[in-house]
Write an enzyme that holds these catalytic residues in place. Structure first.
Site, PDB file in Angstrom:
ATOM      1  N   HIS A  61       2.630   6.408 -21.325  1.00 60.18           N
ATOM      2  CA  HIS A  61       2.542   5.435 -20.232  1.00 60.18           C
ATOM      3  C   HIS A  61       1.235   5.540 -19.445  1.00 60.18           C
ATOM      4  O   HIS A  61       0.939   4.661 -18.630  1.00 60.18           O
ATOM      5  CB  HIS A  61       3.731   5.613 -19.279  1.00 60.18           C
ATOM      6  N   GLU A  63      12.123  -5.970 -20.415  1.00 57.99           N
ATOM      7  CA  GLU A  63      11.628  -6.187 -19.041  1.00 57.99           C
ATOM      8  C   GLU A  63      11.095  -7.617 -18.983  1.00 57.99           C
ATOM      9  O   GLU A  63       9.891  -7.862 -19.059  1.00 57.99           O
ATOM     10  CB  GLU A  63      10.562  -5.142 -18.720  1.00 57.99           C
ATOM     11  N   PHE A 101      13.729  -0.105  -9.109  1.00 59.45           N
ATOM     12  CA  PHE A 101      12.292   0.011  -9.381  1.00 59.45           C
ATOM     13  C   PHE A 101      11.582  -1.329  -9.367  1.00 59.45           C
ATOM     14  O   PHE A 101      10.358  -1.392  -9.415  1.00 59.45           O
ATOM     15  CB  PHE A 101      12.064   0.673 -10.745  1.00 59.45           C
ATOM     16  N   TYR A 154      -8.589 -27.896  17.396  1.00 64.08           N
ATOM     17  CA  TYR A 154      -7.427 -27.081  17.042  1.00 64.08           C
ATOM     18  C   TYR A 154      -7.775 -25.607  16.840  1.00 64.08           C
ATOM     19  O   TYR A 154      -6.976 -24.725  17.130  1.00 64.08           O
ATOM     20  CB  TYR A 154      -6.795 -27.617  15.749  1.00 64.08           C
ATOM     21  N   ASN A 198       9.117   5.953 -12.762  1.00 61.42           N
ATOM     22  CA  ASN A 198       9.853   4.789 -12.263  1.00 61.42           C
ATOM     23  C   ASN A 198       9.746   4.727 -10.747  1.00 61.42           C
ATOM     24  O   ASN A 198      10.326   5.548 -10.041  1.00 61.42           O
ATOM     25  CB  ASN A 198      11.337   4.905 -12.640  1.00 61.42           C
ATOM     26  N   ARG A 258      -7.652 -24.514  20.501  1.00 67.12           N
ATOM     27  CA  ARG A 258      -6.417 -24.794  21.223  1.00 67.12           C
ATOM     28  C   ARG A 258      -5.196 -24.193  20.530  1.00 67.12           C
ATOM     29  O   ARG A 258      -4.241 -23.765  21.183  1.00 67.12           O
ATOM     30  CB  ARG A 258      -6.252 -26.305  21.366  1.00 67.12           C
ATOM     31  N   TYR A 267      21.182   7.178 -19.944  1.00 73.87           N
ATOM     32  CA  TYR A 267      19.857   6.585 -20.106  1.00 73.87           C
ATOM     33  C   TYR A 267      18.792   7.440 -19.421  1.00 73.87           C
ATOM     34  O   TYR A 267      18.954   7.883 -18.279  1.00 73.87           O
ATOM     35  CB  TYR A 267      19.816   5.170 -19.510  1.00 73.87           C
TER      36      TYR A 267
END
Length: 511
Positions: A83, A423, A338, A282, A195, A285, A53
């Site tokens: 991409h 994905e 990844f 608060y 990646n 404190r 792959y």
């Protein structure tokens, strides 16, 4: 000083020196040797004709498509080009430099099967200050930060765009002017550049640095507010902290007690007949418990990021079994390193911490400006009515605190299927990390407003003075903003004190 990248020993200090101070980096010889060994495994697989792959197949949903040896190089270039589809405002120069260094270090680990030349080209660009233009939006943080890293790689191969000496140029022209040869991608190298989690890690890493500065600054502001409101430091007793031993709470309690040590204001109302109050609100404190929880959350996020600094986050990974005698053998294994879920959850934790710190700071300055909760003049002005004092400064802080609360909504629980449902569970880590810079800017302003209000309150209690250490913070604020006697626009004062906080001048008082 040049940072030597091994893939295993990068520190936050080195990251900041390169990203923020422009220092250089180089590939360590031992790392180059490991990279050559893993590359030899890839070359042997290609020569054998076996399928793996990302080396001789398509990507994502197209992983089943076999690519011929003649098309392997074109496959890598096409991958980078396709991409590089990000949008939005580009990353800042420090963010870009951090991302470049982190990607180079991940590849230097020697588990990606790429040549040392890939890292050396990234470092040449980094050292020459050729900064790719990287749009900040477009990553879902699943197969890493694909779009942002693609824009980085796009400039490295002589395409895309880059900033060089203040000018935005075509990537090839920027490299030419810097004397850098564009990278020619071999098998797997485009995929290995894309990646990874280095986009979200860069933003998270830089946010961590500022978060530590701001939580220290918030302790200083709280100590000044405590005195301005004539509060009691009794709640910061070390025995109380020991009874519930969270390290962050103990650290803040020590800071508050130390800052107010020797306060004349505290001594003036110690006797019960002078001040019948038993306990403070608060927001005063419980400052150790709230600031402490913020400290512990930031520390946990840092632990996550520290692991990621020296992790291999691409796919597939190349594990060398035996490189003796010139024989390169090993395993090429597909996995999911990844995926950005650890960083996405850390970014969510950071966002919650930032919103929390701003929320309690705003409540303290509300206590100071509200005549119903304070023994100080209304809105901290000597002549309320004709003057509005810090009325709208508190409103500004409230607006910023509420904005941060909305921004703190978790990103890591969201997911949207991408890449043809291959994905199908994503982290949203990049968007989770991307909001942190804006949230930190809002928090800086809130802390600055609290400092201004607290110093005004202490001025109104003169001639009594706060503790010696807190006085240093008071004096630093007064170099940027004089006491408010009649109304004036406070925007400039807030900006000036915010810059003081950003520069670390307030936080350094504790160190």
């Amino acid at each position: 000083m040049t940072v030597a990248l091994t893939g295993n020993h990068l520190t936050f200090a080195q990251l900041y020196s390169v990203a923020l101070r422009g220092e250089s980096a180089a590939l360590a010889p031992a790392a180059a040797e490991r990279m050559n060994a893993s590359r030899a495994v890839v070359d042997r697989l290609i020569a054998s004709g076996a399928t793996a792959y990302g080396i001789n197949t398509g990507f994502g949903k197209l992983a089943s498509v076999r690519i011929s040896s003649e098309q392997v190089r074109q496959l890598q270039v096409n991958l980078v080009r396709s991409h590089a589809s990000g949008v939005g405002a580009p990353l800042s120069e420090p963010e870009t430099r951090a991302m470049m260094l982190l990607r180079a270090n991940a590849l230097a680990k020697g588990l990606s099967g790429v040549r040392p030349l890939v890292v050396e080209t990234l470092l040449q660009m980094l050292n020459a200050k050729v900064h790719p233009v990287i749009p900040s939006q477009g990553s879902v943080g699943a197969s890493g930060d694909l779009a942002p890293l693609a824009h980085l790689a796009h400039a490295a191969i002589g395409e895309g765009r880059a900033v060089f000496r203040g000018e935005t140029l075509a990537g090839g022209e920027a490299l030419k002017r810097a004397g850098i040869t564009p990278l020619t991608l071999e098998a797997k190298e485009g995929l290995s550049l894309l990646n990874g989690t280095q986009g979200m890690l860069a933003l998270l890493g830089l946010a961590l640095r500022e978060a530590y500065t701001l939580v220290d600054s918030a302790d200083v502001a709280a100590a000044l507010s405590l005195d301005a409101l004539r509060g009691s430091p009794g709640a910061f007793d070390a025995r109380i902290m020991h009874a519930r031993a969270f390290p962050g709470a103990a650290a803040t309690a020590r800071n508050l007690a130390h800052l107010n040590e020797g306060s004349q204001i505290r001594e003036s109302h110690r006797a019960a007949e002078k001040d019948p109050r038993v306990q403070d609100a608060y927001s005063l404190r419980c400052t150790p418990q709230v600031h402490g929880a913020v400290r512990d959350a930031i520390a946990h996020a840092r632990e996550v990021a520290a692991i990621e600094l020296n992790s291999a986050t691409d796919n597939p990974l190349v594990f060398v079994r035996d490189a003796a005698g010139g024989v390169a053998d090993g395993d090429i294994v597909s996995g999911g390193n990844f995926h950005g879920q650890p960083l996405a959850m850390a970014a969510d934790q950071m966002a919650i911490a930032i919103a929390t710190l701003g929320g309690i700071a705003e409540r303290r300055l509300e206590q100071m400006t509200n005549p119903l909760t304070s023994m100080l003049p209304a809105f901290l002005t000597p002549e309320p009515g004709v003057n509005s004092g810090f009325m709208v400064a508190q409103i500004t802080a409230a607006a910023l605190a509420s904005e941060n609360k909305a921004l703190a909504a978790p990103h890591s629980v969201d997911s949207i299927s991408t890449s043809g449902n291959q994905e199908d569970y994503v982290s949203m880590g990049m968007s989770g990390a991307r909001r942190l810079a804006h949230m930190l800017e809002n928090l800086r302003y809130i802390v600055a407003i609290e400092l201004l209000c607290a110093c005004q309150g202490i001025d109104l209690l003169a001639p009594l003075q706060t503790g010696a250490l807190a006085r240093r913070a008071f004096d630093a604020v007064r170099t940027k903003s004089p006491k408010l006697t009649i109304d004036r626009p406070l925007s400039g004062d807030i900006e000036a004190v915010s810059a003081l906080v950003a520069g670390g001048a307030i936080a350094e008082i504790l160190h």
